[in-house]
Design a protein around this motif. Sequence first.
Motif, PDB file in Angstrom:
ATOM      1  N   SER A 198       0.845  -1.190   0.000  1.00 30.98           N
ATOM      2  CA  SER A 198       0.000   0.000   0.000  1.00 30.98           C
ATOM      3  C   SER A 198       0.882   1.242   0.000  1.00 30.98           C
ATOM      4  CB  SER A 198      -0.935  -0.002   1.205  1.00 30.98           C
ATOM      5  OG  SER A 198      -0.194  -0.033   2.417  1.00 30.98           O
ATOM      6  N   THR A 199       0.293   2.370  -0.402  1.00 32.51           N
ATOM      7  CA  THR A 199       1.052   3.605  -0.562  1.00 32.51           C
ATOM      8  C   THR A 199       0.350   4.759   0.130  1.00 32.51           C
ATOM      9  OG1 THR A 199      -0.079   4.085  -2.656  1.00 32.51           O
ATOM     10  CG2 THR A 199       1.994   2.854  -2.782  1.00 32.51           C
ATOM     11  N   ALA A 200       1.119   5.807   0.436  1.00 35.17           N
ATOM     12  CA  ALA A 200       0.570   7.030   1.016  1.00 35.17           C
ATOM     13  C   ALA A 200       1.448   8.189   0.552  1.00 35.17           C
ATOM     14  CB  ALA A 200       0.537   6.950   2.543  1.00 35.17           C
ATOM     15  N   TYR A 201       0.935   9.415   0.690  1.00 34.93           N
ATOM     16  CA  TYR A 201       1.638  10.580   0.169  1.00 34.93           C
ATOM     17  C   TYR A 201       1.597  11.717   1.177  1.00 34.93           C
ATOM     18  CZ  TYR A 201       1.231   7.654  -3.842  1.00 34.93           C
ATOM     19  OH  TYR A 201       1.312   6.559  -4.667  1.00 34.93           O
ATOM     20  N   VAL A 202       2.712  12.451   1.255  1.00 34.28           N
ATOM     21  CA  VAL A 202       2.889  13.512   2.241  1.00 34.28           C
ATOM     22  C   VAL A 202       3.328  14.782   1.508  1.00 34.28           C
ATOM     23  CG1 VAL A 202       4.263  14.252   4.225  1.00 34.28           C
ATOM     24  CG2 VAL A 202       3.510  11.872   4.048  1.00 34.28           C
ATOM     25  N   PRO A 203       2.712  15.934   1.803  1.00 35.33           N
ATOM     26  CA  PRO A 203       3.161  17.189   1.178  1.00 35.33           C
ATOM     27  C   PRO A 203       4.586  17.535   1.598  1.00 35.33           C
ATOM     28  CG  PRO A 203       1.004  17.446   2.207  1.00 35.33           C
ATOM     29  CD  PRO A 203       1.550  16.129   2.688  1.00 35.33           C
ATOM     30  N   ILE A 204       5.387  17.988   0.631  1.00 31.93           N
ATOM     31  CA  ILE A 204       6.767  18.393   0.913  1.00 31.93           C
ATOM     32  C   ILE A 204       7.048  19.721   0.212  1.00 31.93           C
ATOM     33  CG2 ILE A 204       7.530  15.998   1.116  1.00 31.93           C
ATOM     34  CD1 ILE A 204       8.964  16.488  -1.636  1.00 31.93           C
ATOM     35  N   GLY A 205       8.184  20.303   0.525  1.00 31.31           N
ATOM     36  CA  GLY A 205       8.593  21.537  -0.123  1.00 31.31           C
ATOM     37  C   GLY A 205       9.223  21.275  -1.484  1.00 31.31           C
ATOM     38  N   ASP A 206       9.429  22.339  -2.217  1.00 29.88           N
ATOM     39  CA  ASP A 206      10.105  22.264  -3.511  1.00 29.88           C
ATOM     40  C   ASP A 206      10.887  23.551  -3.702  1.00 29.88           C
ATOM     41  OD1 ASP A 206      10.563  20.843  -6.042  1.00 29.88           O
ATOM     42  OD2 ASP A 206       9.502  22.537  -6.948  1.00 29.88           O
ATOM     43  N   ARG A 207      12.111  23.425  -4.213  1.00 19.41           N
ATOM     44  CA  ARG A 207      12.972  24.586  -4.360  1.00 19.41           C
ATOM     45  C   ARG A 207      13.445  24.707  -5.799  1.00 19.41           C
ATOM     46  NH1 ARG A 207      16.779  22.947   0.771  1.00 19.41           N
ATOM     47  NH2 ARG A 207      17.422  21.331  -0.702  1.00 19.41           N
ATOM     48  N   ALA A 208      13.789  25.912  -6.176  1.00 20.64           N
ATOM     49  CA  ALA A 208      14.334  26.126  -7.512  1.00 20.64           C
ATOM     50  C   ALA A 208      15.734  25.532  -7.594  1.00 20.64           C
ATOM     51  CB  ALA A 208      14.377  27.622  -7.822  1.00 20.64           C
ATOM     52  N   ARG A 209      16.076  24.995  -8.744  1.00 13.82           N
ATOM     53  CA  ARG A 209      17.438  24.503  -8.984  1.00 13.82           C
ATOM     54  C   ARG A 209      18.412  25.677  -8.894  1.00 13.82           C
ATOM     55  NH1 ARG A 209      20.664  20.844 -11.953  1.00 13.82           N
ATOM     56  NH2 ARG A 209      18.998  19.309 -12.171  1.00 13.82           N
ATOM     57  N   GLN A 210      19.481  25.498  -8.123  1.00 12.88           N
ATOM     58  CA  GLN A 210      20.451  26.571  -7.927  1.00 12.88           C
ATOM     59  C   GLN A 210      21.538  26.594  -8.997  1.00 12.88           C
ATOM     60  OE1 GLN A 210      20.129  29.011  -5.415  1.00 12.88           O
ATOM     61  NE2 GLN A 210      18.120  27.984  -5.398  1.00 12.88           N
ATOM     62  N   HIS A 211      21.926  25.428  -9.482  1.00 13.91           N
ATOM     63  CA  HIS A 211      23.030  25.349 -10.439  1.00 13.91           C
ATOM     64  C   HIS A 211      22.715  24.299 -11.504  1.00 13.91           C
ATOM     65  CE1 HIS A 211      25.572  27.744  -7.750  1.00 13.91           C
ATOM     66  NE2 HIS A 211      25.140  26.983  -6.764  1.00 13.91           N
ATOM     67  N   GLY A 212      23.252  24.501 -12.689  1.00 12.42           N
ATOM     68  CA  GLY A 212      23.120  23.511 -13.751  1.00 12.42           C
ATOM     69  C   GLY A 212      21.735  23.507 -14.382  1.00 12.42           C
ATOM     70  N   ALA A 213      21.529  22.519 -15.246  1.00 16.30           N
ATOM     71  CA  ALA A 213      20.270  22.384 -15.970  1.00 16.30           C
ATOM     72  C   ALA A 213      19.734  20.979 -15.794  1.00 16.30           C
ATOM     73  CB  ALA A 213      20.479  22.679 -17.464  1.00 16.30           C
ATOM     74  N   SER A 214      18.425  20.844 -15.908  1.00 15.14           N
ATOM     75  CA  SER A 214      17.784  19.538 -15.778  1.00 15.14           C
ATOM     76  C   SER A 214      18.270  18.593 -16.868  1.00 15.14           C
ATOM     77  CB  SER A 214      16.261  19.689 -15.863  1.00 15.14           C
ATOM     78  OG  SER A 214      15.639  18.422 -15.903  1.00 15.14           O
ATOM     79  N   ASN A 215      18.372  17.312 -16.529  1.00 17.92           N
ATOM     80  CA  ASN A 215      18.758  16.301 -17.508  1.00 17.92           C
ATOM     81  C   ASN A 215      17.574  15.811 -18.326  1.00 17.92           C
ATOM     82  OD1 ASN A 215      21.576  16.083 -16.695  1.00 17.92           O
ATOM     83  ND2 ASN A 215      20.800  15.141 -14.815  1.00 17.92           N
ATOM     84  N   TYR A 216      16.379  16.348 -18.047  1.00 19.14           N
ATOM     85  CA  TYR A 216      15.171  15.927 -18.751  1.00 19.14           C
ATOM     86  C   TYR A 216      14.485  17.130 -19.381  1.00 19.14           C
ATOM     87  CZ  TYR A 216      15.663  11.649 -16.005  1.00 19.14           C
ATOM     88  OH  TYR A 216      16.139  10.496 -15.424  1.00 19.14           O
ATOM     89  N   THR A 217      13.820  16.896 -20.507  1.00 18.41           N
ATOM     90  CA  THR A 217      12.983  17.900 -21.148  1.00 18.41           C
ATOM     91  C   THR A 217      11.574  17.334 -21.275  1.00 18.41           C
ATOM     92  OG1 THR A 217      13.446  17.093 -23.383  1.00 18.41           O
ATOM     93  CG2 THR A 217      14.951  18.753 -22.478  1.00 18.41           C
ATOM     94  N   ASN A 218      10.591  18.220 -21.478  1.00 15.77           N
ATOM     95  CA  ASN A 218       9.218  17.751 -21.666  1.00 15.77           C
ATOM     96  C   ASN A 218       9.118  16.800 -22.846  1.00 15.77           C
ATOM     97  OD1 ASN A 218       8.440  19.349 -19.531  1.00 15.77           O
ATOM     98  ND2 ASN A 218       7.739  21.044 -20.813  1.00 15.77           N
TER      99      ASN A 218
END
Length: 248
Positions: A198-218
Amino acid sequence: MSEAPTSTSAGKRLISLVIPCYNEAGNIEALVQEAFDLLPRDLLGEVIVVDDHSRDDSVARLLELRDREPRLRVLRHLSNAGQSASVRTGVMAARHPLIATLDGDGQNPPGDIPALVAAYDPAGPQLVGGVRAKRRDTWSKRTASKLANALRRRLLGDDCPDTGCGLKVFERDRHLALPFFHGQHRYLPALFKAHGASTAYVPIGDRARQHGASNYTNWKRGLQGVPDMLGVRWLMSRARPVHSEELE
């Protein structure tokens, strides 16, 4: 062979924190140091960073930090294998039976891990995922993520509101018993449920990337997503959870 659960005076179980890393030299050292600074010693047993054959100096920075922090372990793939393989490598190497995962870009705060551990229970939920309450990504990425999550929930029925969040807590042995494939990390809630957890989900924070670029694109996510979801749906249709007991 996995070790027995580690108990503490506070009744907690020590966790192995697994962080996949690829070309995150500007982020990974500060992220790992933050985890050591914020997470109590009776919770954080070790940090395992799996470098997926980075082309920058991620490994050099990690090794400098390891000289100061003996609970840090650094593993490196000899060739680029992808994020799912990096997570699996770290889980296989873990010394504790409870795993927390965290992306190496520093966008998910390590300080939110205790809330996920508190929601975890061996009797269920056996996987607890983070849900980014206020995402700091671009509008296009947030929109694409919402559409992908809606399609995935409809197709797989996993009830996961944010499968792209890297912050998760789960059982080591259950993870290693799942069928492995490239891109597996995006479908852990569906796979866990298909195999009786079984699974459950908890709200967490999210921050902007400080350095570099994402390895994924849409575009890259979209190309991978549809065949992956169809494959996972087939795997789920073939899964048959088996329960057993040892007879005295």
